[in-house]
Enzyme design. Structure first.
Site: not given
Length: 737
Positions: A323-325, A395
């Site tokens: 997630n979002e790395d 996102d």
């Protein structure tokens, strides 16, 4: 934390004495800091919590997040047990081959068996469906402890997502026998379905949507965080209640977020049974994770352990690396050359986690669950910026975060699949009363309230969206409702607009709100609070995801720039979105109703014999014109859809912002009639348009609908279950009350 351990203690046991199992735990917080200090050359960067968390394979949200507290735990959080056996089935797995026409299926089943003796055992594979035995096969176990059997099924009963068909489950059982005696037996349920993630170039970029059993599925749903800060106190029936709530809200997909845990078996079991398809993150979130050899070995074992545990669930349709790395990599400027495919270079760079997401994890998926779809990250740019709306999943945080755009333009801000977006709102008053103990703290801006909102800048952002849109109040109950109205409106604009785009060459493949739930009683983006009480946004999303849903929306006029210069004309669009697989014939009506008087300011428009496009969007009016000079009275656009003589969908568009409108005197009537001992019906009518009529949420009581917009001449009914005769009637409130 994410590993299961099996320890052979045979040689440690003495039958003549008692034994104690003792497990010593380090402080996770202190140990993580020691690990971080031991590797000073790694760039310990990211957001949320302290960065020492990146070196500990533990639920990352325990270090604190922008919706949850820092509550560090340590200890046994799952079952510990003693097993005594001479032979056991270590694992069973199934692989399904489904013909293109889905009329034939082959169930390939494999078992791994351990034994303390060379004595010949045999394995029995039995396939059941809905309690009926389909086939039984007796097979040998090879020298490596492996056994396998293939079973063919004609006209298999397929597993479908919520709203698309039944959730048929099959069960494969494996028994180990010798001399006719059963020594061990293991069963797993699975579904027969095909899953394709369609990623193809088109006029909007590259598509990203799910095709299940040959049917394109718009994935309206939510993101999931752990349901508690202290995981062992979540009972199995609570997981089922959460999933039931999603299914009742017409949601199709849940995304298990990468900063939590690989969820409890009962969570996935419920998703299988209710048809909630699962986007499963691996447990990496918002950081630059290290990759020394021992860490990579631990991650590999973790991935194998959990993929083996989860792979039989038909609900799981995607695994994502993190997630979002990749956003952390972009924003901090870590090295990432997409064209460089040399794995050794990845490990030597200052973004070594690329090796985890693009080599280690997809390798585990290929070995342990061949055919499952793997995606490197959420979001993932495929070599381009993760914010590029023409790509895969994104996102969409330009509303609330980032530039804090107005939620009325949510539909312009989306990508091909919107895997996170949201708007904060307070929970219901009863939940606030739970964590506010003193009367002196019972106001919206108290220190206790602020403590229960972990989002950076929440004071300014909540205030901005309230001041821009509504007449504000410091009365706590009213203030709570106002934040909920804003959240519900934001979700309506997002889901309604993006679902319309589904019919435009699958321009938008899905929308997953951040977030469904909370891990403590708090103020957050959740659409259902910690105590499973839905906020108004839950009902707004459910209506937008109706099988056949009408949409009406006038073009956005940015009042913050024009102020006293209202437009002379405005365009509007009227459409019907459908997830139904067959064409339906409907009547679509549009009324123009004065907000001040409740009368119709112009003749309504009614479209008969509208052939609604299956699984797509049917435009009824494109760029219709509202003439504010001819019709200056502020008015709503009220749309309805009939199939036969039944209204199946409503939508109402209001002039923005609400703060310019007088909404107090509405002539609202709420009449209750008892149906059965456990069910009653509420009939709602109004003389003038009503905005967001919200009913009280009460433990054990379920509402078929809430947060309603009501216009004259269109009474609405709400079914209430769980309210007993003699119980106090539910309270209610509406905007402007």
């Amino acid at each position: 934390m994410f590993l299961s351990h099996r320890l052979d203690i045979t040689n440690l046991i003495n039958v003549q004495r008692e034994h104690v199992l003792e497990i010593e735990f380090d402080s996770a917080l202190k140990r993580a800091r020691e690990i971080k200090d031991s590797y000073p050359n790694h760039k310990w960067v990211g957001y949320n919590g302290e960065m020492a968390r990146l070196g500990a394979r533990k639920a990352q949200y325990h270090w604190g997040w922008d919706w949850g507290p820092l509550l560090m735990t340590a200890g046994i959080w799952k079952t510990a047990r003693l097993e005594v056996y001479s032979v056991r089935i270590d694992d069973i797995r199934t692989e399904i081959q489904l013909s293109k026409d889905r009329q034939q299926a082959t169930v390939m089943s494999f078992a791994q068996i351990s034994s303390d003796t060379s004595t010949a055992y045999r394995a029995v594979f039995t396939l059941h469906s809905m309690g009926h035995e389909i086939e039984r096969k007796l097979v040998s176990i090879d020298a490596n402890g492996k056994a396998e059997a293939n079973i063919n099924i004609s006209n298999p009963q397929l597993w479908w997502p919520n709203g698309y068909g039944p959730q048929t489950l099959y069960e494969i059982s494996v028994s180990v026998i010798k001399d006719g005696e059963e020594h061990h037996q293991v069963s797993k349920k699975f579904g027969i379905r095909s899953v394709e993630v369609v990623r193809q170039l088109d006029k909007y970029g590259k598509s990203f949507f799910f095709r299940i059993n040959g049917v394109d599925v718009f994935c309206g749903g939510s993101c999931w965080i752990p349901a508690d800060s202290f995981l062992p106190r979540i009972p199995k029936d609570k997981y089922r209640q959460w999933v039931e709530l999603m299914a009742a809200g017409r949601q199709v997909m849940i995304r298990v977020w990468g900063g939590g845990i690989y969820e409890d078996d009962s969570f996935y079991d419920a998703c299988d049974e209710y048809g909630i398809i699962v986007w499963q993150d691996f447990m990496f979130a918002c950081g630059n994770y290290p990759t020394w050899p021992a860490m990579l070995d631990s991650i590999r074992r973790e991935a194998i352990c959990n993929v083996r545990r989860l792979r039989h669930h038909p609900a799981i349709v995607l695994y994502a690396g993190n997630n979002e790395d990749y956003q952390v990599q972009e924003q901090i400027g870590l090295t990432y050359d997409y064209e460089d495919k040399n794995r050794d270079n990845w490990l030597k760079s200052d973004f070594p986690a690329r090796y985890i997401y693009e080599e280690l994890l997809p390798g585990v998926i290929a070995e342990e669950s061949p055919g499952a779809f793997y995606h490197p990250g959420s979001p993932w740019g495929d070599g381009k910026p993760t914010s590029d709306p023409s790509l895969d999943c994104v996102d969409r945080y330009a509303v609330w975060h980032g530039t804090q755009e107005k939620y009325q333009i949510f539909d312009r801000l989306g990508g091909r699949f919107n895997s996170e977006f949201g708007m904060e709102a307070f929970p219901h008053l009863e939940t606030v009363d739970y964590f506010v103990e003193r009367q002196i703290d019972r106001f919206p801006q108290s220190q206790v309230m602020d403590f229960h909102n972990k989002a950076a800048g929440h004071e300014r952002r909540i205030a901005t969206y309230l001041e821009e849109n509504l007449r504000t109040s410091t009365d706590l109950e009213t203030y709570i409702h106002l934040t909920q109205v804003v959240q519900a409106e934001a979700m309506l604009y997002a889901y309604r607009g993006w679902r319309r785009q589904w019919g435009d060459n699958r321009r938008c493949g899905g929308a997953l709100v951040w977030q469904l739930n909370d891990c403590w009683p708090t103020i957050s983006w959740a659409i259902v609070d910690y105590f499973l009480s839905p906020k108004p946004s839950y009902y707004a999303i459910a209506r937008a995801l109706s099988p056949v849903a009408v949409g009406i929306q006038r073009e956005h006029h940015d009042w913050s720039l024009s102020h006293i210069r209202p437009p002379e004309t405005a365009k509007y669009n009227l459409w019907v979105a459908s997830s139904v697989q067959e064409e339906v014939v409907a009547t679509v009506e549009l009324r123009f109703i004065s907000i001040n008087t409740g009368s119709e300011i112009r003749e309504s428009i009614r479209h008969h014999d509208v052939h609604v496009t299956p699984n797509g969007t049917t435009d009824i009016v494109v760029d219709g014109i509202i003439d504010y000079v001819q019709y200056p009275e502020p008015h709503v656009l009220a749309a309805r859809v009939w199939i036969g003589d039944r209204v199946i969908s409503r939508d109402i568009d209001w002039p923005q912002p609400y703060k310019y409108l007088g909404l107090a005197d509405r002539g609202l009537e709420v009449n209750e009639s008892v149906g059965t001992d456990d069910e009653c019906i509420i009939v709602v009518s109004a003389k003038k348009p009503v905005k967001c009529l919200t009913f009280e949420e009460r433990d054990g009581v379920k509402l078929s609908n809430s947060a309603l917009d009501v216009v004259p001449g269109d009474d609405q009914t709400v079914t209430i279950t769980g309210l007993k005769a003699g119980d106090k009637a539910l309270g209610w409130k509406f905007l402007g009350q």
